[in-house]
Design a protein around this motif. Structure first.
Motif, short mmCIF file in Angstrom:
data_model
loop_
_atom_site.label_atom_id
_atom_site.label_comp_id
_atom_site.label_asym_id
_atom_site.label_seq_id
_atom_site.Cartn_x
_atom_site.Cartn_y
_atom_site.Cartn_z
N ALA A 1 31.07 -10.59 -45.23
CA ALA A 1 30.06 -11.12 -44.70
C ALA A 1 29.73 -10.68 -42.91
O ALA A 1 29.04 -10.46 -42.50
CB ALA A 1 29.76 -12.81 -44.32
N LEU A 2 31.11 -10.66 -42.68
CA LEU A 2 31.26 -9.76 -40.48
C LEU A 2 31.08 -8.25 -40.90
O LEU A 2 30.16 -7.94 -40.08
CB LEU A 2 32.51 -10.00 -41.19
CG LEU A 2 33.20 -11.82 -40.78
CD1 LEU A 2 34.67 -11.25 -40.19
CD2 LEU A 2 32.53 -12.25 -39.33
N ILE A 3 31.16 -7.90 -41.88
CA ILE A 3 30.61 -6.62 -42.14
C ILE A 3 29.28 -6.28 -42.51
O ILE A 3 28.16 -5.30 -41.90
CB ILE A 3 31.58 -6.05 -43.28
CG1 ILE A 3 32.66 -5.87 -43.11
CG2 ILE A 3 31.05 -4.26 -43.77
CD1 ILE A 3 34.07 -4.94 -44.14
N GLY A 4 28.60 -7.16 -42.74
CA GLY A 4 27.46 -7.17 -43.44
C GLY A 4 26.00 -5.96 -44.34
O GLY A 4 27.49 -4.98 -44.90
N PRO A 5 26.00 -5.30 -43.86
CA PRO A 5 25.41 -4.41 -45.14
C PRO A 5 26.03 -3.42 -44.94
O PRO A 5 25.82 -1.77 -45.25
CB PRO A 5 23.94 -4.15 -44.08
CG PRO A 5 23.45 -5.70 -43.41
CD PRO A 5 25.00 -5.48 -42.82
N ARG A 6 26.77 -2.99 -43.96
CA ARG A 6 27.72 -1.62 -43.55
C ARG A 6 28.15 -1.14 -44.46
O ARG A 6 29.48 -0.58 -44.41
CB ARG A 6 28.39 -2.27 -42.21
CG ARG A 6 27.25 -1.65 -40.96
CD ARG A 6 28.05 -1.28 -39.45
NE ARG A 6 28.70 -3.13 -39.56
CZ ARG A 6 30.02 -3.46 -37.96
NH1 ARG A 6 29.54 -2.52 -37.79
NH2 ARG A 6 30.34 -4.94 -38.47
N VAL A 7 28.87 -2.27 -45.76
CA VAL A 7 29.73 -1.85 -46.90
C VAL A 7 29.02 -1.09 -47.55
O VAL A 7 29.84 -0.78 -48.20
CB VAL A 7 30.03 -3.65 -47.32
CG1 VAL A 7 28.95 -3.86 -48.23
CG2 VAL A 7 30.75 -4.00 -48.57
N LEU A 8 27.40 -0.89 -47.58
CA LEU A 8 27.02 0.79 -48.31
C LEU A 8 26.84 1.63 -47.26
O LEU A 8 26.58 1.11 -45.87
CB LEU A 8 25.61 -0.15 -48.97
CG LEU A 8 25.68 -1.29 -49.33
CD1 LEU A 8 24.26 -1.33 -50.39
CD2 LEU A 8 26.29 -0.88 -50.58
N ASN A 9 26.62 2.86 -47.88
CA ASN A 9 26.33 3.80 -46.84
C ASN A 9 25.21 4.41 -47.43
O ASN A 9 24.34 3.59 -48.48
CB ASN A 9 27.36 4.76 -47.08
CG ASN A 9 27.11 5.67 -48.58
OD1 ASN A 9 27.10 4.85 -49.02
ND2 ASN A 9 27.97 6.74 -48.95
N ARG A 10 24.32 5.17 -46.68
CA ARG A 10 23.02 5.15 -47.66
C ARG A 10 23.11 6.31 -48.53
O ARG A 10 21.55 5.97 -48.99
CB ARG A 10 22.45 6.29 -45.70
CG ARG A 10 22.43 5.82 -44.48
CD ARG A 10 21.88 6.79 -43.90
NE ARG A 10 21.36 5.90 -42.23
CZ ARG A 10 21.45 6.47 -40.70
NH1 ARG A 10 20.36 7.80 -41.04
NH2 ARG A 10 21.32 5.86 -40.23
N ARG A 11 23.73 6.68 -49.16
CA ARG A 11 23.84 7.59 -50.42
C ARG A 11 24.37 6.84 -51.66
O ARG A 11 24.52 6.90 -52.87
CB ARG A 11 25.61 9.06 -50.36
CG ARG A 11 24.85 9.57 -48.71
CD ARG A 11 25.46 11.36 -49.43
NE ARG A 11 26.95 10.36 -48.71
CZ ARG A 11 27.52 10.26 -48.45
NH1 ARG A 11 27.12 10.77 -47.06
NH2 ARG A 11 28.82 10.58 -48.25
#
Length: 813
Positions: free
Chosen positions: A402-412
């Motif tokens: 929850a704290l990381i948010g969308p940054r758990v995924l990269n653009r690729r």
């Protein structure tokens, strides 16, 4: 369970900072508990109640002078020349001050001891020469007297009486000197100064038993001796003095974590996501290990115990977090809502983590049924670390996500490829089974000659002082001096004076007559003179097969004539007792572990053949692991790579530890792969297609998890402790064989060949078994249906204005 974990995951995600703060507080409390209540760890492997332990306890009670902990100092000259008089004097003075240190009961000057022995030997020899000369004179006088009597000379009675009186005085002296000579001859090969005068061994006796000698006492001896060395003299210390708590995180362990981090980065594609499993694992290790170490103040804990906790905590901590993280990423790519995805990942993969952790816990806690205290404690500490890893995975991981948010995924990042719809060829499956079995059998063959024992100084690093001490003793004094046996003789009645010397000579002669014995020396007797102690020097070192056989021979000849009972103690004796105790406990332990885990797998997979094939696969990988251990550590194959310079027996308790840990980890991979097959089969895929779909769905995360475990365990191979090195290799090699050869190749091929029969279960059993839904499939269906319902309702709401406008248009027309 799945629904509960779903709700728990969403709750932790909504209150992420609260969850994070709570775990920080728990970590602080566990560290505080360790600092406040932690005690001393022991480097000595012992089992109460064995024959060796009984002899040691008897000595501690009746002959404490030889029962205390001890170690050896090996002095030697720097240039290989003989000690000078000044060096001898300085070493003697140094040993005198060493004996006055706290925790040290006594030391002995090797030069004075050797001189006394040499002088005593010379005195006995001279005494015997004088007595023999006196007896010869008496014999000559008797011959003269007999000659005179033959000639009829009278009045010789007084002279005869004088001769008889003198002979009566000399005969006891002769017998005593003969016995003294016999005792000296038996011990003549035991020296404290080498024959070339370049090395000397000095014993250090501690006030406490070996297990109770504190690291501070040992360090005090080492520092004091090194600081007081005379010029031109060096000193080496035996294992008993230098062996302490092993390093938990060294260069090798850090390298293992780096490999794990690289694996995570390659798999996940983003540094922040790759860091999450490592942070979670480190937090779990910190809590589990410090909480366990807080118990060391009230229980005897082996120094390797926390290292095992670190190994397991890091490995399963990273893996369990990775399973949930990977599921969350996949769901986000498929369009799931953020918090909903966290809850579903916790309810599905988190549910599998709980069951996987349960199998590891069962295997570790079952070590307590072996009846071996230090093994049970090792299993308990490992179980604590695994339990903490599971709790962190299902609470802290959702919070961090929850704290990381969308940054758990990269653009690729992109959606996973579609699942295959065709099975592999049957011929390919048959070849895989045949080739896999052949490899496993070949690798397992060395296990047929596996010997068990405990490491000695020759197993230590070549640049260590204990290794140099071992080699110096072997070269200058004989291999057996590195592992002397302590033999006790219980007499039916007290022996004093000449009787005591006669008993020592008689018993010592019997001991010396045994095969593989170099020397025997009396070392003391109890205050009531009914218990005698002897030092027996074997021909070979403490871990050799001949020394083990000598222990058995000495025990087999008891009691001696006259009802003299023998007892044997020492490192080789302890090795035999520990190995026998573990061998006796192994069948019961294995049956408990396999039985309970089979029950768990029947619940999880609702099948009979799947648990059976899983267990058989584990047995194959286990024996292959034993074969690898034997080939490398006992035979010395690839020794340069793994730092095995002096091959020795396999660590005696390692097979039992490996059974417990590897079974739990093997079932983890079985669970994550086969549960995917089960899910595909339950959703209607043909059995053989389901096998391929299950492997396709789980292979990436299982391969990454296995690489991480191999890296973490493998990092410990390069430890400075021989015990940790063999444990690290056994675990890493075991995971390598089981994960890649058995779980990824052999099990899918067998499942393909079994087809629908793999999922057969008796109808009556199917009715009574609860549906544990380990993958959370029911949870997914419920929430998918709910999500579809919400989407349809929203579409109706969104479409309502257009419908109203269309109606108005129709009315207007």
């Amino acid at each position: 369970m799945a629904e509960f974990l779903y709700r728990l995951g969403r709750w932790c995600a909504r209150r992420a900072w609260t969850v994070l703060a709570s775990w920080i507080v728990i970590l602080g409390l566990s560290v505080t508990g360790y600092l406040a209540a932690g005690g001393t760890l022991s480097s000595q492997v012992t089992i109460p109640g064995t024959e060796t332990a009984k002899v040691t306890d008897k000595l501690a009670d009746r002959l404490p002078s030889v029962a205390g902990g001890n170690g050896t100092l090996v002095f030697h000259t720097s240039d290989g020349s003989a000690f000078t008089a000044a060096q001898r004097t300085a070493i003697a003075a140094l040993l005198t001050t060493t004996g006055e240190l706290d925790g040290v009961a006594a030391t002995r000057d090797p030069f004075a001891t050797q001189q006394q022995v040499d002088e005593q030997t010379a005195q006995v020899a001279e005494g015997r020469r004088q007595v023999e000369a006196g007896l010869e004179q008496l014999d000559a006088g008797q011959r003269q007297l007999n000659g005179a009597r033959a000639l009829g000379v009278q009045g010789l009675e007084e002279q005869q009486a004088t001769l008889n009186e003198q002979r009566a005085e000399l005969e006891p002296q002769r017998r005593q000197l003969e016995r003294s000579q016999q005792v000296l001859t038996m011990s003549s090969k035991i020296r404290t100064v080498s024959e070339d005068g370049t090395a000397a061994v000095a014993p250090v006796v501690f006030t406490e038993a070996q297990m109770d000698v504190t690291p501070e006492t040992k360090e005090g001896v080492v520092d004091h001796v090194r600081a007081g060395l005379p010029t031109g003299v060096e000193v080496e210390f035996s294992n008993e003095i230098t062996q302490s708590v092993p390093e938990i995180l060294g260069v090798g362990e850090i390298a293992g974590l780096v490999v794990a981090a690289i694996t995570l980065l390659v798999m996940l594609g983003t540094a922040i996501a790759a860091a999450l499993p490592i942070i979670s694992a480190l937090a779990g290790v910190g809590i589990g290990v410090t909480a366990s170490l807080s118990l060391s103040g009230v229980v005897d804990m082996l120094s390797i115990t926390p290292v095992l906790g670190v190994m397991l905590g890091l490995a399963v901590g990273i893996d369990y977090c990775l399973f949930i993280l990977n599921r969350h990423r996949r769901q986000l790519l498929e369009g799931a809502g953020f918090h909903e995805s966290i809850g579903l990942a916790n309810g599905t993969s988190g549910n599998a983590v709980v069951f996987a952790g349960a199998t590891v816990l069962v295997a570790l806690l079952a070590l307590n049924v072996t009846g071996v205290p230090f093994l049970g404690l090792m299993g308990t500490v490992g179980a604590i670390c695994v339990a903490v890893a599971v709790l962190i995975a299902i609470t802290l991981t959702p919070a961090l996500l929850a704290l990381i948010g969308p940054r758990v995924l990269n653009r690729r990042a992109r959606k996973p490829s579609a699942a295959p719809t065709e099975p592999i060829g049957t011929g390919r499956a048959v070849l895989t089974v045949i080739a896999g079995l052949a490899v496993l059998v070949v690798v397992a063959l060395p296990a047929l000659s596996m010997r068990l024992g405990l490491p000695d100084g020759s197993s230590e690093a070549q640049d260590s002082t204990q290794y140099r001490a071992y080699q110096l003793i072997q070269e200058k004094f004989g291999a057996g001096v590195n592992g002397p046996l302590l033999v006790t003789a219980e007499l039916p009645a007290p022996a004093v004076g000449d009787d005591l010397l006669a008993a020592q000579a008689e018993i010592g002669t019997v001991l010396l007559a045994q095969q593989n014995v170099t020397a025997v020396a009396p070392v003391g007797q109890s205050g009531d003179n009914t218990l005698l102690a002897f030092q027996v020097i074997p021909d070979d070192g403490p871990s050799s097969s001949s020394t083990e056989q000598l222990v058995r021979d000495l025990r087999s000849i008891s009691p001696l004539p006259g009802d003299v009972a023998l007892g044997v103690a020492g490192s080789a004796s302890g090795n035999i007792d520990i190995s026998a105790k573990l061998a006796d406990a192994l069948p019961g332990y294995l049956s408990v572990v396999v039985g309970l885990s089979m029950v768990i797998m029947v619940f999880v997979f609702r099948s009979i053949l799947v648990p059976v094939t899983a267990t058989l696969g584990f047995i194959l990988s286990l024996f292959a692991t034993f074969g690898g251990l034997t080939a490398i550590f006992q035979w010395g194959w690839l020794g340069e790579i793994f730092g095995v310079h002096d091959p020795n027996p396999v660590l005696s308790f390692l097979p039992t530890i490996l059974i417990g840990i590897l079974f739990g980890l093997a079932m983890d991979y079985q669970l994550f792969l086969v549960s995917g097959m089960r899910e595909a089969y339950a959703h209607g895929a043909p059995a053989r297609v389901a096998v391929r779909q299950g492997v396709h769905a789980g292979r990436t995360v299982v391969i990454a998890a296995a690489i991480i475990m191999i890296s973490v365990f493998g990092g410990f191979i390069f430890s400075n402790s021989a015990i940790i090195t063999s444990l690290g290799f056994g675990l890493s090699f075991g995971v390598l064989v089981d994960a890649f050869l058995v779980r990824m190749l052999l099990i899918p091929a067998v499942m393909h060949l079994l087809g629908d029969s793999a999922w057969w279960i008796p109808k009556w059993l199917d009715r009574v078994l609860p549906d544990v839904d380990v993958e959370g499939a029911a949870l997914e269906r419920r929430h998918s249906a709910a999500t579809e319902g919400v989407e349809q309702a929203q579409q109706q709401v969104d479409g309502a204005p257009a419908q109203l406008a269309a109606g108005e248009d129709r009315r207007g027309a």
